[in-house]
Write a protein that holds these residues in place. Structure first.
Motif, PDB file in Angstrom:
ATOM      1  N   ILE A  18       0.856  -1.280   0.058  1.00 14.30           N
ATOM      2  CA  ILE A  18       0.117  -0.039   0.055  1.00 14.30           C
ATOM      3  C   ILE A  18       1.001   1.276   0.109  1.00 14.30           C
ATOM      4  O   ILE A  18       0.658   2.239  -0.781  1.00 14.30           O
ATOM      5  CB  ILE A  18      -0.945   0.117   1.141  1.00 14.30           C
ATOM      6  CG1 ILE A  18      -1.945  -1.201   1.094  1.00 14.30           C
ATOM      7  CG2 ILE A  18      -1.538   1.367   1.546  1.00 14.30           C
ATOM      8  CD1 ILE A  18      -2.685  -1.302   2.407  1.00 14.30           C
ATOM      9  N   ILE A  51      -6.275   4.232   6.554  1.00 16.71           N
ATOM     10  CA  ILE A  51      -6.598   2.776   5.971  1.00 16.71           C
ATOM     11  C   ILE A  51      -6.327   1.997   7.199  1.00 16.71           C
ATOM     12  O   ILE A  51      -5.242   1.831   7.523  1.00 16.71           O
ATOM     13  CB  ILE A  51      -5.677   2.410   4.850  1.00 16.71           C
ATOM     14  CG1 ILE A  51      -6.075   3.627   3.668  1.00 16.71           C
ATOM     15  CG2 ILE A  51      -6.028   1.067   4.233  1.00 16.71           C
ATOM     16  CD1 ILE A  51      -5.207   3.547   2.366  1.00 16.71           C
ATOM     17  N   ASP A  53      -6.648  -1.678   9.088  1.00 20.69           N
ATOM     18  CA  ASP A  53      -7.048  -3.270   8.853  1.00 20.69           C
ATOM     19  C   ASP A  53      -7.877  -3.541  10.073  1.00 20.69           C
ATOM     20  O   ASP A  53      -7.567  -3.067  11.282  1.00 20.69           O
ATOM     21  CB  ASP A  53      -5.528  -4.021   8.927  1.00 20.69           C
ATOM     22  CG  ASP A  53      -5.824  -5.543   8.611  1.00 20.69           C
ATOM     23  OD1 ASP A  53      -6.958  -5.940   8.186  1.00 20.69           O
ATOM     24  OD2 ASP A  53      -5.122  -6.408   9.331  1.00 20.69           O
ATOM     25  N   ILE A  77     -10.879   4.395   5.732  1.00 22.23           N
ATOM     26  CA  ILE A  77     -11.092   3.036   4.829  1.00 22.23           C
ATOM     27  C   ILE A  77     -10.668   1.876   5.840  1.00 22.23           C
ATOM     28  O   ILE A  77      -9.900   1.809   5.978  1.00 22.23           O
ATOM     29  CB  ILE A  77     -10.345   3.094   3.413  1.00 22.23           C
ATOM     30  CG1 ILE A  77     -10.937   4.280   2.594  1.00 22.23           C
ATOM     31  CG2 ILE A  77     -10.880   1.791   2.564  1.00 22.23           C
ATOM     32  CD1 ILE A  77     -10.188   4.554   1.421  1.00 22.23           C
ATOM     33  N   LEU A  79      -9.935  -2.257   5.975  1.00 21.73           N
ATOM     34  CA  LEU A  79      -9.572  -3.470   5.243  1.00 21.73           C
ATOM     35  C   LEU A  79      -9.857  -4.707   6.208  1.00 21.73           C
ATOM     36  O   LEU A  79      -9.618  -4.759   7.390  1.00 21.73           O
ATOM     37  CB  LEU A  79      -7.830  -3.462   5.143  1.00 21.73           C
ATOM     38  CG  LEU A  79      -7.337  -2.457   4.298  1.00 21.73           C
ATOM     39  CD1 LEU A  79      -5.727  -2.248   4.537  1.00 21.73           C
ATOM     40  CD2 LEU A  79      -7.694  -2.394   2.939  1.00 21.73           C
ATOM     41  N   ILE A 100     -12.736  -2.089   1.968  1.00 22.08           N
ATOM     42  CA  ILE A 100     -11.930  -3.031   0.973  1.00 22.08           C
ATOM     43  C   ILE A 100     -11.747  -4.396   1.630  1.00 22.08           C
ATOM     44  O   ILE A 100     -11.006  -4.441   2.465  1.00 22.08           O
ATOM     45  CB  ILE A 100     -10.607  -2.321   0.623  1.00 22.08           C
ATOM     46  CG1 ILE A 100     -10.889  -0.883  -0.238  1.00 22.08           C
ATOM     47  CG2 ILE A 100      -9.893  -3.373  -0.809  1.00 22.08           C
ATOM     48  CD1 ILE A 100      -9.552  -0.374  -0.273  1.00 22.08           C
ATOM     49  N   LYS A 102      -9.816  -7.918   1.464  1.00 23.47           N
ATOM     50  CA  LYS A 102      -8.470  -8.655   0.976  1.00 23.47           C
ATOM     51  C   LYS A 102      -8.930  -9.975   0.229  1.00 23.47           C
ATOM     52  O   LYS A 102      -9.855 -10.711   0.800  1.00 23.47           O
ATOM     53  CB  LYS A 102      -7.543  -8.916   2.177  1.00 23.47           C
ATOM     54  CG  LYS A 102      -7.126  -7.635   2.880  1.00 23.47           C
ATOM     55  CD  LYS A 102      -6.151  -8.112   3.868  1.00 23.47           C
ATOM     56  CE  LYS A 102      -5.855  -6.954   4.900  1.00 23.47           C
ATOM     57  NZ  LYS A 102      -4.996  -7.222   5.935  1.00 23.47           N
ATOM     58  N   PHE A 104      -6.892  -7.515  -2.533  1.00 23.65           N
ATOM     59  CA  PHE A 104      -7.474  -6.374  -3.357  1.00 23.65           C
ATOM     60  C   PHE A 104      -6.465  -5.914  -4.299  1.00 23.65           C
ATOM     61  O   PHE A 104      -5.351  -6.299  -4.348  1.00 23.65           O
ATOM     62  CB  PHE A 104      -7.774  -5.098  -2.455  1.00 23.65           C
ATOM     63  CG  PHE A 104      -6.776  -4.754  -1.531  1.00 23.65           C
ATOM     64  CD1 PHE A 104      -5.751  -3.730  -2.165  1.00 23.65           C
ATOM     65  CD2 PHE A 104      -6.642  -4.986  -0.402  1.00 23.65           C
ATOM     66  CE1 PHE A 104      -4.796  -3.499  -1.537  1.00 23.65           C
ATOM     67  CE2 PHE A 104      -5.431  -4.561   0.384  1.00 23.65           C
ATOM     68  CZ  PHE A 104      -4.480  -3.833  -0.182  1.00 23.65           C
ATOM     69  N   PRO A 106      -4.230  -3.292  -6.003  1.00 28.97           N
ATOM     70  CA  PRO A 106      -3.664  -1.962  -5.405  1.00 28.97           C
ATOM     71  C   PRO A 106      -4.126  -0.783  -6.131  1.00 28.97           C
ATOM     72  O   PRO A 106      -4.501   0.213  -5.399  1.00 28.97           O
ATOM     73  CB  PRO A 106      -2.030  -2.047  -5.742  1.00 28.97           C
ATOM     74  CG  PRO A 106      -1.811  -3.805  -5.604  1.00 28.97           C
ATOM     75  CD  PRO A 106      -3.070  -4.302  -6.321  1.00 28.97           C
ATOM     76  N   GLU A 108      -7.100  -0.330  -7.540  1.00 30.24           N
ATOM     77  CA  GLU A 108      -8.434   0.031  -6.826  1.00 30.24           C
ATOM     78  C   GLU A 108      -8.097   0.639  -5.698  1.00 30.24           C
ATOM     79  O   GLU A 108      -9.203   1.608  -5.097  1.00 30.24           O
ATOM     80  CB  GLU A 108      -9.022  -1.313  -6.670  1.00 30.24           C
ATOM     81  CG  GLU A 108     -10.593  -1.135  -6.170  1.00 30.24           C
ATOM     82  CD  GLU A 108     -11.343  -2.448  -5.810  1.00 30.24           C
ATOM     83  OE1 GLU A 108     -12.630  -2.227  -5.254  1.00 30.24           O
ATOM     84  OE2 GLU A 108     -10.840  -3.687  -6.176  1.00 30.24           O
ATOM     85  N   MET A 109      -7.532   0.399  -4.736  1.00 28.82           N
ATOM     86  CA  MET A 109      -7.294   0.800  -3.387  1.00 28.82           C
ATOM     87  C   MET A 109      -6.964   2.204  -3.521  1.00 28.82           C
ATOM     88  O   MET A 109      -7.387   3.299  -2.782  1.00 28.82           O
ATOM     89  CB  MET A 109      -6.182   0.016  -2.738  1.00 28.82           C
ATOM     90  CG  MET A 109      -5.909   0.590  -1.359  1.00 28.82           C
ATOM     91  SD  MET A 109      -4.673   1.944  -1.199  1.00 28.82           S
ATOM     92  CE  MET A 109      -3.269   1.129  -1.958  1.00 28.82           C
ATOM     93  N   ARG A 112      -9.808   4.360  -4.759  1.00 29.60           N
ATOM     94  CA  ARG A 112     -10.735   4.500  -3.505  1.00 29.60           C
ATOM     95  C   ARG A 112     -10.316   5.756  -2.814  1.00 29.60           C
ATOM     96  O   ARG A 112     -11.123   6.558  -2.260  1.00 29.60           O
ATOM     97  CB  ARG A 112     -10.800   3.220  -2.668  1.00 29.60           C
ATOM     98  CG  ARG A 112     -11.569   1.887  -3.281  1.00 29.60           C
ATOM     99  CD  ARG A 112     -13.012   2.130  -3.412  1.00 29.60           C
ATOM    100  NE  ARG A 112     -13.520   0.931  -3.762  1.00 29.60           N
ATOM    101  CZ  ARG A 112     -14.031  -0.144  -2.933  1.00 29.60           C
ATOM    102  NH1 ARG A 112     -14.106   0.014  -1.946  1.00 29.60           N
ATOM    103  NH2 ARG A 112     -14.538  -1.190  -3.483  1.00 29.60           N
TER     104      ARG A 112
END
Length: 232
Positions: A18, A51, A53, A77, A79, A100, A102, A104, A106, A108-109, A112
């Motif tokens: 990321i 972002i 997790d 966002i 994960l 998003i 997983k 995913f 990258p 697209e991330m 977003r």
């Protein structure tokens, strides 16, 4: 640098991936592998987007999201490694703006991230323009410059996404705004069938904060099979 992005994931390879993609887009990335260090960073830095997790070794992403929303309005966002509706609903309910699953892609991330930052900048401009940044009617006061919502003289604490939804509906009061149009305006992304669930969760949470109801709405009315509207 275009913005300061907080990345929190205990899977080092994912966090590093990321970071690489965001840095290639000229973002300033603050990367952490645990929740404790991330929370300390949030207290010291001016974050533009996070972002998170869901599964972390110390503090889970939901808890971090909740703590962020106590003080900050920047986009979040989530994960998640599990494609389960309950995880998505939990994150959105706690104030996340998007999620998003997983694994995913990258790119697209990155898309977003850009969409969330565009939306946040659009509805929270750094420089006020004129009166067009305020909406006042039926006891509701919205100020886009201050990201401020007052209902019947009481301030409401809204997430960026909730504020954006309310602003779009209020700006189009008297007209039905379709779920597709609302999703496009707020999230800035393509609309798919499952996006309707995302819209519904945010509408439900927004109604809860406004003490409104779907059955006897004072503000947000559901027009079944079409979308939502606020009467003028």
């Amino acid at each position: 640098m275009m913005g300061k992005i907080l990345v929190v994931d205990d899977e080092q390879s994912i966090a590093d991936l990321i970071e690489v993609y965001l840095k290639s887009e000229n973002y300033n990335v603050l990367k952490f592998y645990n929740g404790h260090d991330a929370l300390q960073c949030i207290e010291k830095e001016n974050i533009d987007l996070a972002i998170l997790d869901v599964m972390l070794p110390d503090v889970n992403g939901f808890s971090i999201c909740q703590q962020i929303r106590e003080k900050h309005n920047f986009p979040i966002i989530m994960l998640t490694a599990k494609d389960e509706e309950i995880d998505k609903i939990t994150g959105l309910t706690l104030g996340a703006d998007d999620y998003i699953t997983k694994p995913f892609r990258p790119l697209e991330m990155v898309a977003r991230v850009k969409a969330q930052l565009r939306r946040f900048t659009k509805y929270n401009p750094a420089e006020p323009s004129q009166e067009e940044n305020s909406i006042v009617f039926s006891g509701l006061v919205l100020n886009k410059d201050k990201h401020e919502c007052i209902l019947n003289e009481k301030p409401l604490s809204l997430t960026p996404t909730e504020f954006s939804i309310l602003w779009v509906l209020a700006s189009n009061r008297g007209r039905v705004v379709s779920s597709e149009e609302l999703f496009h305006e707020v999230w800035g992304d393509k609309y798919f069938a499952n996006c309707n669930n995302t819209v519904m969760v945010h509408i439900r949470h927004l109604r809860g904060k406004m003490l409104d109801s779907a059955e006897r709405p004072q503000y947000i009315k559901t027009v079944w099979g079409v979308g939502y509207k606020i009467e003028g």
